[in-house]
Design a protein around this motif. Structure first.
Motif, PDB file in Angstrom:
ATOM      1  N   VAL A  42       0.878  -1.144  -0.052  1.00  0.00           N
ATOM      2  CA  VAL A  42       0.129   0.051   0.023  1.00  0.00           C
ATOM      3  C   VAL A  42       0.976   1.113  -0.207  1.00  0.00           C
ATOM      4  O   VAL A  42       1.939   1.139   0.750  1.00  0.00           O
ATOM      5  CB  VAL A  42      -0.734   0.242   1.119  1.00  0.00           C
ATOM      6  CG1 VAL A  42      -1.752   1.236   1.343  1.00  0.00           C
ATOM      7  CG2 VAL A  42      -1.886  -1.110   1.277  1.00  0.00           C
ATOM      8  N   ILE A  43       0.756   2.236  -1.081  1.00  0.00           N
ATOM      9  CA  ILE A  43       1.633   3.040  -1.111  1.00  0.00           C
ATOM     10  C   ILE A  43       0.869   4.553  -1.192  1.00  0.00           C
ATOM     11  O   ILE A  43      -0.482   4.641  -1.668  1.00  0.00           O
ATOM     12  CB  ILE A  43       2.301   3.207  -2.302  1.00  0.00           C
ATOM     13  CG1 ILE A  43       3.241   1.840  -2.599  1.00  0.00           C
ATOM     14  CG2 ILE A  43       3.038   4.378  -2.881  1.00  0.00           C
ATOM     15  CD1 ILE A  43       2.995   1.191  -3.600  1.00  0.00           C
ATOM     16  N   ASP A  44       1.401   5.477  -0.244  1.00  0.00           N
ATOM     17  CA  ASP A  44       0.568   6.863  -0.377  1.00  0.00           C
ATOM     18  C   ASP A  44       0.989   7.486  -1.391  1.00  0.00           C
ATOM     19  O   ASP A  44       2.270   7.905  -1.551  1.00  0.00           O
ATOM     20  CB  ASP A  44       1.098   7.675   0.939  1.00  0.00           C
ATOM     21  CG  ASP A  44       0.416   9.000   0.908  1.00  0.00           C
ATOM     22  OD1 ASP A  44      -0.017   9.568  -0.023  1.00  0.00           O
ATOM     23  OD2 ASP A  44       0.614   9.649   2.020  1.00  0.00           O
ATOM     24  N   ALA A  45       0.105   7.648  -2.576  1.00  0.00           N
ATOM     25  CA  ALA A  45       0.560   8.168  -3.988  1.00  0.00           C
ATOM     26  C   ALA A  45       0.867   9.474  -3.919  1.00  0.00           C
ATOM     27  O   ALA A  45       1.767   9.949  -4.498  1.00  0.00           O
ATOM     28  CB  ALA A  45      -0.566   7.801  -4.759  1.00  0.00           C
ATOM     29  N   ALA A  46       0.506  10.367  -2.904  1.00  0.00           N
ATOM     30  CA  ALA A  46       1.006  11.800  -3.041  1.00  0.00           C
ATOM     31  C   ALA A  46       2.400  12.187  -2.597  1.00  0.00           C
ATOM     32  O   ALA A  46       3.151  12.942  -3.178  1.00  0.00           O
ATOM     33  CB  ALA A  46      -0.089  12.414  -2.031  1.00  0.00           C
ATOM     34  N   ILE A  47       2.810  11.170  -1.845  1.00  0.00           N
ATOM     35  CA  ILE A  47       4.481  11.290  -1.483  1.00  0.00           C
ATOM     36  C   ILE A  47       5.101  10.173  -1.747  1.00  0.00           C
ATOM     37  O   ILE A  47       6.419  10.033  -1.423  1.00  0.00           O
ATOM     38  CB  ILE A  47       4.537  11.644  -0.043  1.00  0.00           C
ATOM     39  CG1 ILE A  47       3.876  10.551   1.012  1.00  0.00           C
ATOM     40  CG2 ILE A  47       3.790  12.932   0.189  1.00  0.00           C
ATOM     41  CD1 ILE A  47       3.980  10.648   2.191  1.00  0.00           C
ATOM     42  N   GLY A  48       4.614   8.984  -2.461  1.00  0.00           N
ATOM     43  CA  GLY A  48       5.452   7.954  -2.616  1.00  0.00           C
ATOM     44  C   GLY A  48       5.923   7.264  -1.447  1.00  0.00           C
ATOM     45  O   GLY A  48       7.029   6.704  -1.631  1.00  0.00           O
ATOM     46  N   ASP A  49       5.200   6.960  -0.557  1.00  0.00           N
ATOM     47  CA  ASP A  49       5.572   6.469   0.707  1.00  0.00           C
ATOM     48  C   ASP A  49       5.001   5.153   0.685  1.00  0.00           C
ATOM     49  O   ASP A  49       3.611   4.967   0.785  1.00  0.00           O
ATOM     50  CB  ASP A  49       5.181   7.454   1.923  1.00  0.00           C
ATOM     51  CG  ASP A  49       5.758   7.198   3.105  1.00  0.00           C
ATOM     52  OD1 ASP A  49       6.861   6.345   3.201  1.00  0.00           O
ATOM     53  OD2 ASP A  49       5.735   7.648   4.184  1.00  0.00           O
ATOM     54  N   VAL A  50       5.862   4.071   1.257  1.00  0.00           N
ATOM     55  CA  VAL A  50       5.079   2.719   1.218  1.00  0.00           C
ATOM     56  C   VAL A  50       4.589   2.563   2.928  1.00  0.00           C
ATOM     57  O   VAL A  50       5.334   2.802   3.815  1.00  0.00           O
ATOM     58  CB  VAL A  50       6.178   1.501   1.263  1.00  0.00           C
ATOM     59  CG1 VAL A  50       5.552   0.372   1.382  1.00  0.00           C
ATOM     60  CG2 VAL A  50       6.687   1.618  -0.178  1.00  0.00           C
ATOM     61  N   CYS A  51       3.498   2.422   2.830  1.00  0.00           N
ATOM     62  CA  CYS A  51       2.758   2.465   4.184  1.00  0.00           C
ATOM     63  C   CYS A  51       2.731   1.000   4.762  1.00  0.00           C
ATOM     64  O   CYS A  51       3.028   1.030   6.087  1.00  0.00           O
ATOM     65  CB  CYS A  51       1.171   2.479   3.909  1.00  0.00           C
ATOM     66  SG  CYS A  51       0.791   4.361   3.082  1.00  0.00           S
ATOM     67  N   CYS A  52       2.549  -0.054   4.016  1.00  0.00           N
ATOM     68  CA  CYS A  52       2.714  -1.308   4.334  1.00  0.00           C
ATOM     69  C   CYS A  52       2.666  -2.346   3.326  1.00  0.00           C
ATOM     70  O   CYS A  52       2.426  -1.959   2.062  1.00  0.00           O
ATOM     71  CB  CYS A  52       1.529  -1.739   5.364  1.00  0.00           C
ATOM     72  SG  CYS A  52      -0.060  -1.463   4.661  1.00  0.00           S
ATOM     73  N   ALA A  53       3.395  -3.568   3.762  1.00  0.00           N
ATOM     74  CA  ALA A  53       3.314  -4.533   2.616  1.00  0.00           C
ATOM     75  C   ALA A  53       3.266  -5.790   3.123  1.00  0.00           C
ATOM     76  O   ALA A  53       3.472  -6.267   4.555  1.00  0.00           O
ATOM     77  CB  ALA A  53       4.833  -4.392   1.869  1.00  0.00           C
ATOM     78  N   GLY A  54       2.909  -6.750   2.322  1.00  0.00           N
ATOM     79  CA  GLY A  54       2.806  -8.186   2.794  1.00  0.00           C
ATOM     80  C   GLY A  54       2.564  -9.384   1.398  1.00  0.00           C
ATOM     81  O   GLY A  54       2.999  -8.865   0.540  1.00  0.00           O
ATOM     82  N   VAL A  55       2.166 -10.214   2.060  1.00  0.00           N
ATOM     83  CA  VAL A  55       2.221 -11.456   1.040  1.00  0.00           C
ATOM     84  C   VAL A  55       0.953 -12.214   1.512  1.00  0.00           C
ATOM     85  O   VAL A  55       0.953 -12.757   2.825  1.00  0.00           O
ATOM     86  CB  VAL A  55       3.426 -12.540   0.936  1.00  0.00           C
ATOM     87  CG1 VAL A  55       3.019 -13.577   0.154  1.00  0.00           C
ATOM     88  CG2 VAL A  55       4.494 -11.490   0.401  1.00  0.00           C
ATOM     89  N   ILE A  56       0.106 -12.633   0.540  1.00  0.00           N
ATOM     90  CA  ILE A  56      -0.950 -13.535   0.648  1.00  0.00           C
ATOM     91  C   ILE A  56      -0.489 -14.932   0.213  1.00  0.00           C
ATOM     92  O   ILE A  56      -0.385 -14.909  -1.050  1.00  0.00           O
ATOM     93  CB  ILE A  56      -2.375 -13.244   0.041  1.00  0.00           C
ATOM     94  CG1 ILE A  56      -2.722 -11.692   0.514  1.00  0.00           C
ATOM     95  CG2 ILE A  56      -3.328 -13.953   0.277  1.00  0.00           C
ATOM     96  CD1 ILE A  56      -3.521 -10.945  -0.444  1.00  0.00           C
ATOM     97  N   ARG A  57      -0.539 -15.810   1.061  1.00  0.00           N
ATOM     98  CA  ARG A  57      -0.085 -17.424   0.542  1.00  0.00           C
ATOM     99  C   ARG A  57      -1.319 -18.241   0.594  1.00  0.00           C
ATOM    100  O   ARG A  57      -1.987 -18.202   1.645  1.00  0.00           O
ATOM    101  CB  ARG A  57       0.926 -17.750   1.702  1.00  0.00           C
ATOM    102  CG  ARG A  57       2.271 -16.922   1.397  1.00  0.00           C
ATOM    103  CD  ARG A  57       3.347 -17.636   1.733  1.00  0.00           C
ATOM    104  NE  ARG A  57       4.710 -17.120   1.484  1.00  0.00           N
ATOM    105  CZ  ARG A  57       5.345 -17.339   0.315  1.00  0.00           C
ATOM    106  NH1 ARG A  57       4.848 -18.298  -0.614  1.00  0.00           N
ATOM    107  NH2 ARG A  57       6.471 -16.868  -0.056  1.00  0.00           N
ATOM    108  N   THR A  58      -1.338 -18.827  -0.238  1.00  0.00           N
ATOM    109  CA  THR A  58      -2.346 -20.138  -0.446  1.00  0.00           C
ATOM    110  C   THR A  58      -1.378 -21.521  -0.462  1.00  0.00           C
ATOM    111  O   THR A  58      -0.299 -21.392  -0.946  1.00  0.00           O
ATOM    112  CB  THR A  58      -3.265 -20.253  -1.511  1.00  0.00           C
ATOM    113  OG1 THR A  58      -2.872 -20.119  -2.773  1.00  0.00           O
ATOM    114  CG2 THR A  58      -4.115 -18.579  -1.405  1.00  0.00           C
ATOM    115  N   VAL A  59      -1.771 -22.474   0.409  1.00  0.00           N
ATOM    116  CA  VAL A  59      -1.262 -23.531   0.534  1.00  0.00           C
ATOM    117  C   VAL A  59      -1.968 -24.922  -0.080  1.00  0.00           C
ATOM    118  O   VAL A  59      -3.222 -24.930   0.056  1.00  0.00           O
ATOM    119  CB  VAL A  59      -0.782 -23.847   2.054  1.00  0.00           C
ATOM    120  CG1 VAL A  59       0.056 -25.264   2.127  1.00  0.00           C
ATOM    121  CG2 VAL A  59      -0.002 -22.703   2.473  1.00  0.00           C
ATOM    122  N   LYS A  60      -1.322 -25.446  -0.917  1.00  0.00           N
ATOM    123  CA  LYS A  60      -1.769 -26.638  -1.657  1.00  0.00           C
ATOM    124  C   LYS A  60      -2.249 -27.667  -0.492  1.00  0.00           C
ATOM    125  O   LYS A  60      -1.472 -27.726   0.605  1.00  0.00           O
ATOM    126  CB  LYS A  60      -0.925 -27.474  -2.664  1.00  0.00           C
ATOM    127  CG  LYS A  60      -1.568 -28.488  -3.432  1.00  0.00           C
ATOM    128  CD  LYS A  60      -0.481 -28.921  -4.510  1.00  0.00           C
ATOM    129  CE  LYS A  60      -1.178 -30.105  -5.107  1.00  0.00           C
ATOM    130  NZ  LYS A  60      -0.111 -30.501  -6.177  1.00  0.00           N
TER     131      LYS A  60
END
Length: 181
Positions: A18-36
């Protein structure tokens, strides 16, 4: 704050930022994993895929609900896989992202892995380490967001950030973020 949800679309692992587009700042990040499913009997591949699609769709919808992005930037797999199963998994991941964004009326800009590599590093043949370093140079907060992730998840979140860098001057992204400000 006008945010953009950036996705590195995959089926087993979907990276996001998730990026604050006005200032190019990354707010948070992650990965959604699905497992077989590990069950050897009694679980059909189609049933397992359905369950994994549902998990991923709910998780992407939750991200949209929580962060209310003005738009989504999605790095889509370009194909070139070595097996029919891998091609199918890429198609499932793409279909999930497209369906969730369509149902939630979120504008989407699509990029390719090549676009992200060039935007983050200036080179189409950059490796994962180069892409991570590039996004850390170009996006404030990227280093903090990436260091909070498991090592195996960093490349997926970094690819999502690279997709944002590739698309941030796209007219749809600019229009959506202005409207969401």
């Amino acid at each position: 704050m006008a945010t953009v949800l950036a996705l590195d679309v995959g089926f087993a692992a979907l990276g996001w930022a998730v990026i604050d587009a006005a200032i190019g700042d990354v707010c948070c990040a992650g990965v959604i994993r699905t497992v077989k499913s590990q069950a050897k009997r009694g679980v059909r591949v189609a049933d397992d895929d359905w369950d994994r699609c549902a998990v991923q769709a709910r998780a992407v919808a939750a991200l949209v609900t929580l962060h209310t992005p003005a738009c989504v930037v999605a790095e889509l797999p370009t194909g070139g896989s070595k097996s029919a199963r891998a091609t199918r998994a890429m198609a499932l991941g793409t279909g999930i992202a497209a369906t969730v964004c369509t149902l939630l009326s979120i504008p989407v800009v699509c990029t390719t892995p090549r676009d992200g590599k060039i935007a983050a590093t200036g080179r189409a043949n950059a490796d994962k380490v180069d892409v991570q370093a590039g996004v850390e140079r170009k996006l404030h907060g990227a280093t903090d967001a990436l260091t909070q992730l498991k090592r195996a998840d960093v490349e997926h979140a970094a690819d999502a950030m690279a997709a944002y860098i590739a698309a941030r001057h796209d007219p749809i992204v600019e229009m959506a973020t202005r409207a969401g400000a």
